[in-house]
Design an enzyme around this catalytic site. Structure first.
Site, mmCIF file in Angstrom:
data_model
loop_
_atom_site.group_PDB
_atom_site.id
_atom_site.type_symbol
_atom_site.label_atom_id
_atom_site.label_comp_id
_atom_site.label_asym_id
_atom_site.label_seq_id
_atom_site.Cartn_x
_atom_site.Cartn_y
_atom_site.Cartn_z
ATOM 1 N N GLN A 124 -8.533 14.359 3.746
ATOM 2 C CA GLN A 124 -7.794 13.564 2.767
ATOM 3 C C GLN A 124 -8.507 13.452 1.423
ATOM 4 O O GLN A 124 -9.710 13.212 1.377
ATOM 5 C CB GLN A 124 -7.566 12.153 3.313
ATOM 6 C CG GLN A 124 -6.836 11.238 2.325
ATOM 7 C CD GLN A 124 -6.339 9.965 2.968
ATOM 8 O OE1 GLN A 124 -7.057 8.975 3.076
ATOM 9 N NE2 GLN A 124 -5.098 9.982 3.432
ATOM 10 N N ARG A 150 -1.040 9.289 0.160
ATOM 11 C CA ARG A 150 -2.164 9.787 -0.643
ATOM 12 C C ARG A 150 -2.119 11.291 -0.858
ATOM 13 O O ARG A 150 -2.461 11.778 -1.933
ATOM 14 C CB ARG A 150 -3.487 9.413 0.039
ATOM 15 C CG ARG A 150 -3.757 7.940 -0.040
ATOM 16 C CD ARG A 150 -5.013 7.572 0.721
ATOM 17 N NE ARG A 150 -5.271 6.144 0.559
ATOM 18 C CZ ARG A 150 -6.208 5.480 1.238
ATOM 19 N NH1 ARG A 150 -6.963 6.124 2.117
ATOM 20 N NH2 ARG A 150 -6.390 4.196 1.034
ATOM 21 N N PHE A 152 0.861 -1.172 0.000
ATOM 22 C CA PHE A 152 0.000 0.000 0.000
ATOM 23 C C PHE A 152 0.903 1.228 0.000
ATOM 24 O O PHE A 152 2.125 1.105 0.107
ATOM 25 C CB PHE A 152 -0.904 -0.014 1.255
ATOM 26 C CG PHE A 152 -2.366 -0.281 0.974
ATOM 27 C CD1 PHE A 152 -2.761 -1.371 0.241
ATOM 28 C CD2 PHE A 152 -3.357 0.569 1.472
ATOM 29 C CE1 PHE A 152 -4.116 -1.623 -0.010
ATOM 30 C CE2 PHE A 152 -4.706 0.325 1.228
ATOM 31 C CZ PHE A 152 -5.082 -0.773 0.488
ATOM 32 N N HIS A 180 -11.961 11.960 0.600
ATOM 33 C CA HIS A 180 -12.086 10.552 0.998
ATOM 34 C C HIS A 180 -12.166 10.336 2.498
ATOM 35 O O HIS A 180 -12.918 9.498 2.959
ATOM 36 C CB HIS A 180 -10.894 9.774 0.441
ATOM 37 C CG HIS A 180 -10.911 8.314 0.788
ATOM 38 N ND1 HIS A 180 -11.923 7.478 0.367
ATOM 39 C CD2 HIS A 180 -10.051 7.536 1.499
ATOM 40 C CE1 HIS A 180 -11.679 6.246 0.811
ATOM 41 N NE2 HIS A 180 -10.568 6.252 1.507
ATOM 42 N N HIS A 188 -8.416 11.111 -1.907
ATOM 43 C CA HIS A 188 -7.906 9.826 -2.391
ATOM 44 C C HIS A 188 -7.545 9.972 -3.865
ATOM 45 O O HIS A 188 -8.333 10.520 -4.643
ATOM 46 C CB HIS A 188 -8.979 8.743 -2.212
ATOM 47 C CG HIS A 188 -8.453 7.354 -2.359
ATOM 48 N ND1 HIS A 188 -8.019 6.847 -3.566
ATOM 49 C CD2 HIS A 188 -8.283 6.362 -1.452
ATOM 50 C CE1 HIS A 188 -7.608 5.595 -3.387
ATOM 51 N NE2 HIS A 188 -7.748 5.277 -2.117
ATOM 52 N N GLU A 247 -6.631 1.644 -3.279
ATOM 53 C CA GLU A 247 -5.181 1.818 -3.369
ATOM 54 C C GLU A 247 -4.493 0.481 -3.638
ATOM 55 O O GLU A 247 -3.365 0.436 -4.137
ATOM 56 C CB GLU A 247 -4.692 2.399 -2.029
ATOM 57 C CG GLU A 247 -3.245 2.768 -1.973
ATOM 58 C CD GLU A 247 -2.973 3.723 -0.815
ATOM 59 O OE1 GLU A 247 -3.727 4.692 -0.648
ATOM 60 O OE2 GLU A 247 -2.001 3.499 -0.081
ATOM 61 N N ARG A 253 -3.633 10.363 6.662
ATOM 62 C CA ARG A 253 -3.773 8.959 7.042
ATOM 63 C C ARG A 253 -3.192 8.069 5.944
ATOM 64 O O ARG A 253 -3.367 8.333 4.768
ATOM 65 C CB ARG A 253 -5.255 8.623 7.206
ATOM 66 C CG ARG A 253 -5.537 7.160 7.263
ATOM 67 C CD ARG A 253 -6.970 6.883 7.595
ATOM 68 N NE ARG A 253 -7.890 6.933 6.467
ATOM 69 C CZ ARG A 253 -7.957 6.028 5.493
ATOM 70 N NH1 ARG A 253 -7.121 5.017 5.460
ATOM 71 N NH2 ARG A 253 -8.862 6.133 4.538
ATOM 72 N N LEU A 275 -14.973 5.055 -5.050
ATOM 73 C CA LEU A 275 -13.600 4.695 -4.711
ATOM 74 C C LEU A 275 -13.109 3.500 -5.527
ATOM 75 O O LEU A 275 -13.814 2.518 -5.717
ATOM 76 C CB LEU A 275 -13.530 4.334 -3.222
ATOM 77 C CG LEU A 275 -12.187 3.806 -2.716
ATOM 78 C CD1 LEU A 275 -11.138 4.896 -2.725
ATOM 79 C CD2 LEU A 275 -12.335 3.216 -1.327
#
Lengths: 247, 648
Positions: free
Chosen positions: B258, B304, B143, B372, B260, B273, B408, B270
């Site tokens: 955040q 991100r 990730f 996100h 994404h 990731e 995050r 979405l």
């Protein structure tokens, strides 16, 4: 791409059971179709432009949460992923049958599915207590993948609404409930035996109550292998019944 | 018929993973728990988490050497040093337990296949022999922003699998859940929270729940960005909003929002990731991998905030793909092959088919950065105890615990829901043990009456005022375009003015549906003012923070400033006060000194105090800002200097 923009005609079921003056009827709304229009987009436009009282349910709007199943031109479907371009100009929307109506297109799937989870005890049985210091039990990736395949049910209720048996007896476990049983039966972590399952499976609301139309598999938005589930559970039940007679 | 007054031991507001895991802990300790949820709990937004849950199990070759310490390092760097480092450490230490507990509950985690495995890593095809002795252990995938492969997963339906397993545990324990119920106000006496006023969305009836402890677990507030969010329609920040209304409980770091990198264009749905983790590329309109040059080290797998900024720059520079909905870029996972896509990334396959009519094994996926995750939320101490009001807790995305700081890492939020659910649930259980329910029904009935009056006032208002949906759409446009990925003082000032106007408009908005019961317009209207207030705290917080940190990027102050801004924004705003009040508390005890994240810019303004001086003041400073005592003393779970031995 077509030259002219389509004018869509929505015929939508209306009824508020909480309101003594409300009578079941349909209302008609017209909308201009836009590219990539889904029923999520269309229904919100109808609510916001024409009728702010129109009741329907969406949450994730990405076909993962299972909130928005409804009858679309007579067929249960997730509204969020239904493109109007796949439908004729006239679109009839009704709430799912079997489930208790909340209002208009909104039904109470939550209560039905909680009862199903309680009835099938859809959790791993007879485990040792969790040991936070221990490494996880091993499982082959193939078995994990097979369990996951059945674990993917999003409890939208399409299979229940499409089921002939469930429409006669709403307590019938239907595709979703029987799939849940199959998911735990194939899980090596679950210690329930075939005999333990037999009572649920062979009951009047179990696997033999299916009248064999198999619409459940046709309408499942997650394309779960429900035919295989029925075959698997019937074989298991028969084997259990036969072996108990031999004893 | 629902009673107007309900009592319980532990009231949990929100039926997602964090709330349910918390309720399980309380119920297991013998307390009665009641969960209120906007939707049947399995439809909570936790179900939409796709690609993974971070925990340093280190079962595959590319995870070798991973440990809670390396996870801690990645998390603090990811946060751009905005995280509370003790909380980040507690989290990293307990995440493996949470993953294994889910296996115990029945989650079918993908497992390590011993022997030859075929992977795509930074554009190369690689064969790796996974040791046979690890066969059947829980596997990990790569990730963004992590030194090791750490994301445990069940295909791309990890959140779904986790939520179903945890909800089954809730059913097994017989915990009562009331769905289609919304908490609309907290009941409190100024120092202690006594429960909440709730509204049934089926009937419109209000009722009061009196509890020994109340837990806010309502998730994020992404819907203040209107349609520009990956979040579900239910992520309207209702929990943060009712906490803010008290004027006593502060929200933390609301400006940390955040974006994404890979949401579908234009729907905002979405795409995990995990696509890039498994080897997917980002391409511009010339089909060039722009991330290779921009981030040579991490490429597509920087954090991100960093990837989203690069994407926004590429599109601003004219290398985006034009569409009627504005520019987008491409996500390319064709080379991963159909078999991989239809197993390990099955949900992505489905989403591409359903929402853009594309086969990702053959076609490119149109993506663009989209709101996100809400790093901000109800500010709590390490036990999850909210600042300012005893007996009020918050957990999961609704809380600012604060392990994410200003950015995050992917897979850390799913892990947070379970880890913090366990920890906070335990603290809640301890809190209510031996505590007598204070049935101060006078306060509860007053709060109930006030909520009923708010609903009645909406229905009574008439005239030609604006519609609540127009106001919502205007809010979304302001937030996306003026409080988005790149921020400037000028645009933020405009945003504050626009949101102020929308708050005024909200006071004049008129409903067209006057049904007091089942009425979606009324239900939304009752949240709208709260959403606008949250939006205002984001915009004003962003305007005040004259630096760039994590996801908060000011083009007019492009550098992280550890001299002036190594702190957490707190905001309080009582329901009847004109404007919010901001204050700034110490971030927390600092063990890993501020430095370069390993990706993104290496420019920053250094701290001017020593770490010792900074750390000396943290406890007193946070107490001054409303922090209540934690069970164990501050710093007890910080493993000082442990990171020095880790090679992250």
């Amino acid at each position: 791409m077509s030259e002219t923009t389509r004018q869509l005609r929505f015929e939508i079921f209306r009824y508020n059971p909480e309101d003594a003056d409300s009578e079941p009827h349909t209302d008609v709304f017209e909308l201009e179709e836009t590219p990539f229009m889904t029923l999520y987009i269309a229904l919100n436009q109808i609510r916001e432009k024409f009728d702010p009282g129109l009741q329907f349910d969406f949450a994730c709007r990405s076909a993962i949460c299972g909130s928005c199943a409804m009858m679309v031109n007579g067929r249960p479907a997730l509204a969020c992923r239904t493109l109007t371009s796949d439908l004729p100009d006239k679109i009839c929307l009704y709430p799912l049958p079997v489930f208790k109506l909340i209002g208009d297109l909104s039904v109470d799937t939550g209560t039905w599915f909680r009862a199903m989870v309680e009835r099938t005890e859809a959790w791993i049985h007879e485990r040792l207590p969790f040991d936070p210091d221990a490494t996880e039990e091993r499982m082959s990736d193939d078995i994990a993948a097979a369990i996951y395949e059945n674990d993917r049910c999003i409890e939208c209720g399409c299979c229940v609404a499409a089921c002939g048996a469930a429409n006669i007896d709403s307590a019938f476990l239907a595709g979703a409930g029987l799939n849940r049983i199959a998911r735990f039966q194939m899980d090596p972590r679950d210690q329930r035996t075939d005999a333990d399952w037999f009572e649920v499976l062979a009951s009047e609301q179990g696997v033999f109550a299916c009248i064999g139309m198999m619409a459940c598999e046709d309408v499942c938005p997650k394309e779960l292998p429900l035919l295989d589930v029925y075959g698997y559970l019937r074989r298991k039940s028969l084997a259990t019944a036969l072996s108990s007679r031999e004893k | 018929m629902t009673s107007k007054l309900v009592t319980t031991d532990v009231l949990v507001i929100g039926g997602g993973l964090a709330g349910e895991r918390c309720a399980i802990e309380a119920a297991t300790a013998g307390h009665e728990a009641l969960i209120l949820s906007l939707v049947p709990p399995r439809r909570s937004h936790s179900c939409a988490a796709q690609g993974g849950m971070q925990a340093s199990l280190a079962n595959c070759v590319k995870a070798e050497g991973d440990s809670p310490t390396v996870h801690f390092l990645d998390t603090v760097r990811g946060s751009d040093w905005g995280a509370d480092q003790e909380v980040a450490n507690i989290f990293a230490e307990e995440a493996p337990v949470a993953v294994r507990e889910l296996a115990h509950y029945g989650v079918p985690w993908s497992r390590v296949r011993g022997g030859k495995n075929h992977y795509f890593i930074k554009g190369e095809e690689v064969d790796i022999d996974e040791p046979l002795e690890n066969d059947g252990l829980i596997g990990q995938r790569d990730f963004g922003g992590t030194a090791k492969w750490r994301a445990c997963y069940a295909a791309a339906g990890t959140g779904h699998a986790a939520l179903y397993a945890v909800d089954s545990e809730v059913v097994r324990l017989g915990i009562e859940v009331r769905d289609r119920v919304e908490a609309v106000a907290l009941i409190h006496d100024g120092s202690r929270c006594l429960g909440a006023v709730a509204r049934c969305l089926r009937t419109g009836a209000h009722f009061a729940v009196m509890a020994k402890a109340t837990v806010i677990a309502t998730g994020g507030y992404g819907r203040i960005y209107g349609q520009y969010t990956t979040n579900a329609t239910i992520n309207e920040g209702t929990g943060a909003s009712i906490a803010l209304d008290t004027g006593i409980v502060p929200l933390g770091n609301m400006e940390a929002v955040q974006f994404h990198p890979t949401a579908l264009s234009p729907s905002g749905i979405l795409v995990t990731e995990g696509c890039r983790g498994d080897g997917g590329y980002l391409l511009d309109k010339n089909l060039e991998r722009f991330m290779v040059e921009r981030e040579p080290q991490k490429q597509e797998l920087a954090s991100r905030d960093v990837v989203s900024r690069h994407m926004a720059e590429v599109m601003r520079g004219g290398d985006g793909v034009e569409s009627p909905y504005g520019p987008h870029l491409w996500l390319d996972i064709r080379h991963l092959g159909e078999e991989h896509l239809r197993t390990k990334l099955l949900e992505v396959w489905d989403i591409c088919r359903d929402f853009v009519g594309r086969n990702p094994a053959e076609e490119l996926i149109p993506v663009r950065p989209t709101q996100h995750y809400s790093m901000g939320g109800v500010r709590v101490n390490k036990d999850g105890q909210a600042y300012g009001l005893g007996g009020l807790f918050a957990v999961g995305e609704a809380a600012c615990w604060d392990m994410h700081g200003f950015n995050r890492l992917g897979g850390n939020s799913l892990a947070e829901t379970l880890v913090s659910g366990r920890i906070v649930g335990r603290r809640v259980a301890e809190y209510v043990s031996g505590y007598e329910l204070r049935a101060d029904t006078g306060i509860a009935l007053d709060a109930l009456k006030a909520a009923e009056q708010r609903a009645a006032a909406w229905l009574a208002r008439s005239g030609n005022g604006p519609s609540v949906y127009e106001i919502r759409d205007a809010m979304g446009e302001t937030m996306m375009h003026k409080v988005g990925i790149f921020r400037t003082g000028e645009e933020l000032t405009e945003a504050v003015a626009e949101l102020g106007q929308l708050l005024d408009d909200c006071d004049n908005a008129v409903l067209r549906s006057k049904d007091p019961g089942l009425n979606p317009e009324l239900a939304f209207a009752m949240r709208l003012r709260g959403m606008l207030r949250l939006a205002m705290t984001v915009a004003k917080g962003a305007l005040a923070r004259t630096e760039s940190r994590g996801a908060h990027f000011r083009t007019d102050f492009p550098v992280r400033n550890d001299s002036d801004w190594l702190n957490r924004t707190l905001v309080r705003w009582g329901m009847d006060e004109g404007m919010p009040t901001f204050s700034y508390e110490s971030t927390g005890l600092i063990d890993l000194p501020p430095g370069h994240r390993g990706y993104g810019s290496d420019e920053r303004i250094e701290m001017t105090t020593t770490l010792d001086d900074y750390n000396k003041n943290v406890l007193a400073d946070q107490i001054r800002h409303g922090r209540l005592d934690s069970d164990e003393e501050m710093g007890s779970r910080l493993r000082r200097g442990a990171w020095k031995t880790a090679t992250g």
